[in-house]
Design a protein around this motif. Structure first.
Motif: not given
Length: 224
Positions: A208, A210, A213, A215
């Motif tokens: 992930w 972050r 956002k 993956s």
């Protein structure tokens, strides 16, 4: 408004990654000639340059025979050019891009250049909802059955987690069931889908990002 030092560094790093992604995409002059006016005409491309370059570079590096895009868009053009490059080197590669909105399907058909006709297959498809272990998987009904070495999940549209946390973009469940080899998926935002995949495909490994956002998901084969 001043941000803490660590936030300023994070924003700078994100900006530099975006610049790097744009620079790398510009290096493919045929791609950039088409991509630049599309990006200038729209305030949102659906993906950042950083994310589009991740998709583009994955195809060039791993040379999958089939790539499945769930939710077509500007990224379709980027991946199509990557597939064209791979195919030119002697390894056939094609993109299957799914879309359930006739409006967006027709709009994208105008954006994809004829030079990509042999490498990009746009598929207009309805969707259906399936109940899977307490989740509701929304899937395209007309996606071709192939061994997909890479999947990009950016559709179909589902309710937000606040509206109904049971929903996920569920086509990846079919991909895992079809595939005889491990594969890779990329997921744009869609945190609910990310969390559902972690529960429904426990052997998947989710990386992930972050900040973006975004993956990357390492998926097992169907018989794993």
């Amino acid at each position: 408004m001043k941000y803490p030092k660590y936030q300023r560094f994070s924003r700078l790093k994100q900006y530099l990654q975006e610049v790097h992604g744009m620079k790398k995409l510009k290096a493919d002059t045929d791609l950039w000639t088409v991509l630049e006016p599309i990006c200038e005409a729209s305030s949102s491309t659906g993906c950042t340059f950083h994310e589009m370059y991740l998709l583009y570079s994955h195809i060039l590096k791993h040379r999958p025979s089939h790539v499945l895009e769930l939710g077509a868009g500007v990224s379709t053009v980027v991946m199509g050019y990557a597939a064209k490059k791979v195919s030119a080197s002697g390894k056939p590669c094609g993109i299957v891009a799914m879309e359930d909105s006739e409006f967006y399907y027709d709009d994208l058909k105008k954006l994809v250049p004829e030079s990509l006709d042999d490498y990009v297959s746009l598929v207009l498809s309805p969707t259906e909802d399936r109940e899977v272990d307490g989740f509701i998987a929304r899937c395209y009904t007309e996606k071709p059955k192939h061994e997909y070495g890479m999947t990009f999940i950016d559709g179909p549209e589902i309710p937000s987690q606040k509206e109904d946390p049971r929903f996920l973009d569920g086509d990846i469940l079919d991909v895992v069931a079809w595939n005889t080899k491990p594969s890779t998926a990329y997921l744009d935002c869609r945190i609910g889908t990310r969390d559902a995949i972690a529960k429904l495909i426990p052997k998947a490994t989710i990386h992930w990002d972050r900040k973006h956002k975004f993956s990357r998901i390492d998926l097992p084969a169907g018989n794993a």
